[in-house]
Design a protein around this motif. Structure first.
Motif, PDB file in Angstrom:
ATOM      1  N   MET A  16       0.802  -1.240   0.072  1.00 45.93           N
ATOM      2  CA  MET A  16       0.006  -0.009  -0.087  1.00 45.93           C
ATOM      3  C   MET A  16       1.017   1.233   0.038  1.00 45.93           C
ATOM      4  SD  MET A  16      -2.786  -1.117   2.774  1.00 45.93           S
ATOM      5  CE  MET A  16      -3.905   0.444   2.438  1.00 45.93           C
ATOM      6  N   SER A  17       0.550   2.244  -0.949  1.00 46.98           N
ATOM      7  CA  SER A  17       1.189   3.326  -1.035  1.00 46.98           C
ATOM      8  C   SER A  17       0.467   4.593  -1.578  1.00 46.98           C
ATOM      9  CB  SER A  17       2.745   3.283  -2.068  1.00 46.98           C
ATOM     10  OG  SER A  17       2.369   2.883  -3.202  1.00 46.98           O
ATOM     11  N   GLY A  18       0.800   5.680  -1.236  1.00 45.85           N
ATOM     12  CA  GLY A  18       0.109   6.804  -1.656  1.00 45.85           C
ATOM     13  C   GLY A  18       0.921   7.873  -2.082  1.00 45.85           C
ATOM     14  N   PRO A  19       0.495   8.951  -2.695  1.00 47.31           N
ATOM     15  CA  PRO A  19      -0.870   9.498  -2.358  1.00 47.31           C
ATOM     16  C   PRO A  19      -2.098   8.629  -3.326  1.00 47.31           C
ATOM     17  CG  PRO A  19       0.469  10.939  -3.674  1.00 47.31           C
ATOM     18  CD  PRO A  19       1.245  10.237  -3.428  1.00 47.31           C
ATOM     19  N   HIS A  20      -3.003   8.579  -2.790  1.00 40.38           N
ATOM     20  CA  HIS A  20      -4.326   8.335  -3.490  1.00 40.38           C
ATOM     21  C   HIS A  20      -5.211   9.529  -3.931  1.00 40.38           C
ATOM     22  CE1 HIS A  20      -4.762   3.718  -2.663  1.00 40.38           C
ATOM     23  NE2 HIS A  20      -3.557   4.063  -2.379  1.00 40.38           N
ATOM     24  N   SER A  21      -5.278   9.515  -5.235  1.00 40.19           N
ATOM     25  CA  SER A  21      -6.284  10.762  -5.808  1.00 40.19           C
ATOM     26  C   SER A  21      -7.792  10.056  -5.857  1.00 40.19           C
ATOM     27  CB  SER A  21      -5.800  10.897  -7.132  1.00 40.19           C
ATOM     28  OG  SER A  21      -4.299  11.541  -7.134  1.00 40.19           O
ATOM     29  N   SER A  22      -8.387  11.318  -5.149  1.00 44.54           N
ATOM     30  CA  SER A  22      -9.939  11.279  -5.469  1.00 44.54           C
ATOM     31  C   SER A  22     -10.288  12.499  -5.916  1.00 44.54           C
ATOM     32  CB  SER A  22     -10.556  11.295  -3.689  1.00 44.54           C
ATOM     33  OG  SER A  22     -10.229  10.167  -3.071  1.00 44.54           O
ATOM     34  N   LEU A  61      -3.759  10.566   1.653  1.00 51.27           N
ATOM     35  CA  LEU A  61      -2.366  10.385   1.543  1.00 51.27           C
ATOM     36  C   LEU A  61      -2.296   9.060   2.473  1.00 51.27           C
ATOM     37  CD1 LEU A  61      -0.727  14.007   2.043  1.00 51.27           C
ATOM     38  CD2 LEU A  61      -1.319  12.759  -0.080  1.00 51.27           C
ATOM     39  N   LEU A  62      -1.313   8.308   2.030  1.00 53.10           N
ATOM     40  CA  LEU A  62      -0.845   7.043   2.765  1.00 53.10           C
ATOM     41  C   LEU A  62       0.472   7.226   3.149  1.00 53.10           C
ATOM     42  CD1 LEU A  62      -2.702   4.241   0.977  1.00 53.10           C
ATOM     43  CD2 LEU A  62      -3.464   5.684   2.821  1.00 53.10           C
ATOM     44  N   ASP A  63       0.977   6.749   4.317  1.00 46.89           N
ATOM     45  CA  ASP A  63       2.428   6.159   4.489  1.00 46.89           C
ATOM     46  C   ASP A  63       2.444   5.385   5.565  1.00 46.89           C
ATOM     47  OD1 ASP A  63       1.547   8.258   6.712  1.00 46.89           O
ATOM     48  OD2 ASP A  63       3.553   8.536   7.069  1.00 46.89           O
ATOM     49  N   HIS A  64       3.700   4.802   5.734  1.00 46.31           N
ATOM     50  CA  HIS A  64       3.956   3.892   6.660  1.00 46.31           C
ATOM     51  C   HIS A  64       4.880   4.271   7.806  1.00 46.31           C
ATOM     52  CE1 HIS A  64       2.423   1.982   2.958  1.00 46.31           C
ATOM     53  NE2 HIS A  64       2.076   1.031   3.664  1.00 46.31           N
ATOM     54  N   PRO A  65       4.408   4.827   8.693  1.00 50.23           N
ATOM     55  CA  PRO A  65       5.214   5.426   9.831  1.00 50.23           C
ATOM     56  C   PRO A  65       6.086   4.343  10.763  1.00 50.23           C
ATOM     57  CG  PRO A  65       3.075   5.784  10.588  1.00 50.23           C
ATOM     58  CD  PRO A  65       3.182   5.219   9.066  1.00 50.23           C
ATOM     59  N   GLY A  71       4.267  -2.419  10.425  1.00 47.68           N
ATOM     60  CA  GLY A  71       2.534  -2.988  10.490  1.00 47.68           C
ATOM     61  C   GLY A  71       1.588  -1.840  10.573  1.00 47.68           C
ATOM     62  N   VAL A  72       2.091  -0.427  10.544  1.00 58.08           N
ATOM     63  CA  VAL A  72       1.158   0.603  10.669  1.00 58.08           C
ATOM     64  C   VAL A  72       0.907   1.273   9.468  1.00 58.08           C
ATOM     65  CG1 VAL A  72       0.873   2.638  11.880  1.00 58.08           C
ATOM     66  CG2 VAL A  72       1.710   0.998  13.339  1.00 58.08           C
ATOM     67  N   VAL A  73      -0.252   1.669   9.034  1.00 58.68           N
ATOM     68  CA  VAL A  73      -0.514   2.423   7.959  1.00 58.68           C
ATOM     69  C   VAL A  73      -1.326   3.697   8.372  1.00 58.68           C
ATOM     70  CG1 VAL A  73      -1.822   2.868   5.877  1.00 58.68           C
ATOM     71  CG2 VAL A  73      -0.762   0.644   6.015  1.00 58.68           C
ATOM     72  N   ARG A  74      -0.737   4.813   7.807  1.00 56.92           N
ATOM     73  CA  ARG A  74      -1.357   6.143   8.240  1.00 56.92           C
ATOM     74  C   ARG A  74      -2.041   6.812   7.109  1.00 56.92           C
ATOM     75  NH1 ARG A  74       2.384   9.821  11.493  1.00 56.92           N
ATOM     76  NH2 ARG A  74       3.500   9.811   9.496  1.00 56.92           N
ATOM     77  N   VAL A  75      -3.499   6.996   7.166  1.00 51.76           N
ATOM     78  CA  VAL A  75      -4.241   7.712   6.258  1.00 51.76           C
ATOM     79  C   VAL A  75      -4.549   9.089   6.680  1.00 51.76           C
ATOM     80  CG1 VAL A  75      -6.571   7.433   4.820  1.00 51.76           C
ATOM     81  CG2 VAL A  75      -5.290   5.223   5.821  1.00 51.76           C
ATOM     82  N   THR A  76      -4.168  10.159   5.718  1.00 49.41           N
ATOM     83  CA  THR A  76      -4.646  11.443   6.173  1.00 49.41           C
ATOM     84  C   THR A  76      -5.490  11.915   5.123  1.00 49.41           C
ATOM     85  OG1 THR A  76      -2.111  11.634   6.756  1.00 49.41           O
ATOM     86  CG2 THR A  76      -3.188  13.504   6.130  1.00 49.41           C
ATOM     87  N   LEU A  77      -6.518  12.481   5.631  1.00 48.56           N
ATOM     88  CA  LEU A  77      -7.732  13.091   4.989  1.00 48.56           C
ATOM     89  C   LEU A  77      -6.700  14.368   4.527  1.00 48.56           C
ATOM     90  CD1 LEU A  77     -10.341  12.554   7.090  1.00 48.56           C
ATOM     91  CD2 LEU A  77      -9.885  11.058   5.392  1.00 48.56           C
ATOM     92  N   ALA A  95      -7.441  -4.639   4.843  1.00 55.47           N
ATOM     93  CA  ALA A  95      -7.914  -5.714   5.482  1.00 55.47           C
ATOM     94  C   ALA A  95      -7.484  -7.090   5.219  1.00 55.47           C
ATOM     95  CB  ALA A  95      -9.477  -5.673   5.488  1.00 55.47           C
ATOM     96  N   GLU A  96      -6.976  -7.111   3.851  1.00 58.52           N
ATOM     97  CA  GLU A  96      -6.657  -8.220   3.416  1.00 58.52           C
ATOM     98  C   GLU A  96      -4.915  -8.310   3.301  1.00 58.52           C
ATOM     99  OE1 GLU A  96      -8.406 -10.694   2.127  1.00 58.52           O
ATOM    100  OE2 GLU A  96     -10.230  -9.400   2.905  1.00 58.52           O
ATOM    101  N   ASP A  97      -4.328  -7.385   3.637  1.00 61.97           N
ATOM    102  CA  ASP A  97      -3.088  -7.288   3.726  1.00 61.97           C
ATOM    103  C   ASP A  97      -2.216  -7.588   4.972  1.00 61.97           C
ATOM    104  OD1 ASP A  97      -0.334  -6.447   3.498  1.00 61.97           O
ATOM    105  OD2 ASP A  97      -0.569  -4.632   2.763  1.00 61.97           O
ATOM    106  N   ASP A  98      -1.710  -8.732   5.302  1.00 58.92           N
ATOM    107  CA  ASP A  98      -1.270  -9.194   6.396  1.00 58.92           C
ATOM    108  C   ASP A  98      -0.135  -8.173   6.971  1.00 58.92           C
ATOM    109  OD1 ASP A  98      -2.906 -11.309   6.234  1.00 58.92           O
ATOM    110  OD2 ASP A  98      -1.519 -12.750   5.410  1.00 58.92           O
ATOM    111  N   ALA A  99       0.513  -7.663   6.254  1.00 58.15           N
ATOM    112  CA  ALA A  99       1.517  -6.774   6.703  1.00 58.15           C
ATOM    113  C   ALA A  99       0.896  -5.349   7.489  1.00 58.15           C
ATOM    114  CB  ALA A  99       2.492  -6.213   5.549  1.00 58.15           C
ATOM    115  N   VAL A 100      -0.112  -5.388   7.226  1.00 58.18           N
ATOM    116  CA  VAL A 100      -0.924  -4.052   8.143  1.00 58.18           C
ATOM    117  C   VAL A 100      -1.549  -4.749   9.193  1.00 58.18           C
ATOM    118  CG1 VAL A 100      -2.660  -2.233   7.805  1.00 58.18           C
ATOM    119  CG2 VAL A 100      -1.525  -2.987   5.766  1.00 58.18           C
TER     120      VAL A 100
END
Length: 267
Positions: free
Chosen positions: A1-7, A18-22, A25-31, A56-61
């Motif tokens: 999983m990587s970002g940014p995602h465009s909406s 925006l997505l990052d991995h701080p 095992g942790v994904v941060r999703v920024t509005l 939900a399907e990514d065991d690394a998260v």
């Protein structure tokens, strides 16, 4: 999983999520709509739903942080400009879709930490309340504003967080609750005295990511499914899950740290 995602919004497409991995095992999703106080457009909400479905399907998260860009607001709620441009039929369709999107957010099988820096209004409150942990600080402000407009939201969830009496107070008066009061009444789970909400939220998410994910998944499901059931039913359901779904491993495996200490042996 990587970002940014465009909406795409009402105008040209913007990187609204925006997505990052701080941490591991942790994904941060920024509005990422600070120019409108991170208002949640329907495309943004759909994108958040898609990101969580992938997580939900990514065991690394193992844990997710949801936060808002900037220091002014976690989220001001739904995008009023977008809503004003909708026809009555479009508004109804959007409401029905959003009901399902919010339910999927609530029942996401992994822990979500809401990092609530700044203001939370309307749907921003719903997203925060539907998260497993809420982290705030001195800048945090919650306003359950629906009663001001003749509406109602969070009647189904808020009382479980703050109690029935306080839920009536917050929902009926629409008064603003600061971070200190939010912590005292249970609306916040943790409070960053120094104002570093992002750091404390990451600490919480890292703790969650370190736990066995199967246990957290079942704890969350049991808690969500508990209200309305009698105590014995809830007790039996937990014991059934412990015996079956979680399939207990040998005690020497579960408590290996104990048994590997010098002088410790299984008896």
């Amino acid at each position: 999983m990587s970002g940014p995602h465009s909406s795409p919004g009402l105008g040209s497409p913007v990187a609204a999520l925006l997505l990052d991995h701080p941490a591991s095992g942790v994904v941060r999703v920024t509005l990422n709509r600070p120019e409108v106080r991170n208002a949640i457009s329907l495309p943004l909400q759909r994108e958040l739903d898609a990101v969580l479905a992938e997580a939900a399907e990514d065991d690394a998260v193992r844990a997710v942080i949801v936060t808002g860009a900037g220091s002014d607001a976690f989220s001001a709620g739904y995008d009023l400009t977008e809503l004003a441009a909708m026809s009555p039929d479009e508004t109804t369709a959007a409401m029905l879709e959003r009901e399902e999107l919010l339910w999927r957010y609530l029942t996401f099988p992994k822990p979500i930490v809401a990092a609530v820096a700044g203001a939370a209004h309307g749907a921003g409150n719903i997203v925060a309340a539907a998260s497993d942990l809420r982290v705030g600080g001195p800048s945090t402000r919650f306003t359950m504003s629906s009663a001001r407009y003749g509406g109602a939201n969070l009647t189904w969830l808020l009382d479980g967080l703050v109690g029935a009496g306080r839920a009536r107070d917050l929902l009926m008066t629409s008064r603003t609750v600061d971070g200190t009061e939010a912590l005292r009444i249970g609306l916040l789970s943790r409070y960053a005295e120094d104002g570093d909400v992002a750091r404390l939220a990451l600490d919480a998410a890292t703790e969650l990511a370190a736990q066995p994910p199967e246990g957290l998944r079942e704890i969350k499901a049991l808690l969500l499914d508990g209200p309305g059931r009698d105590l014995r039913t809830r007790y039996d359901r937990e014991n059934t899950v412990a015996r079956t779904t979680l399939r207990p491993r040998p005690i020497t495996d579960l408590f290996s740290g104990f048994f590997t200490r010098p002088g410790r042996t299984a008896r």
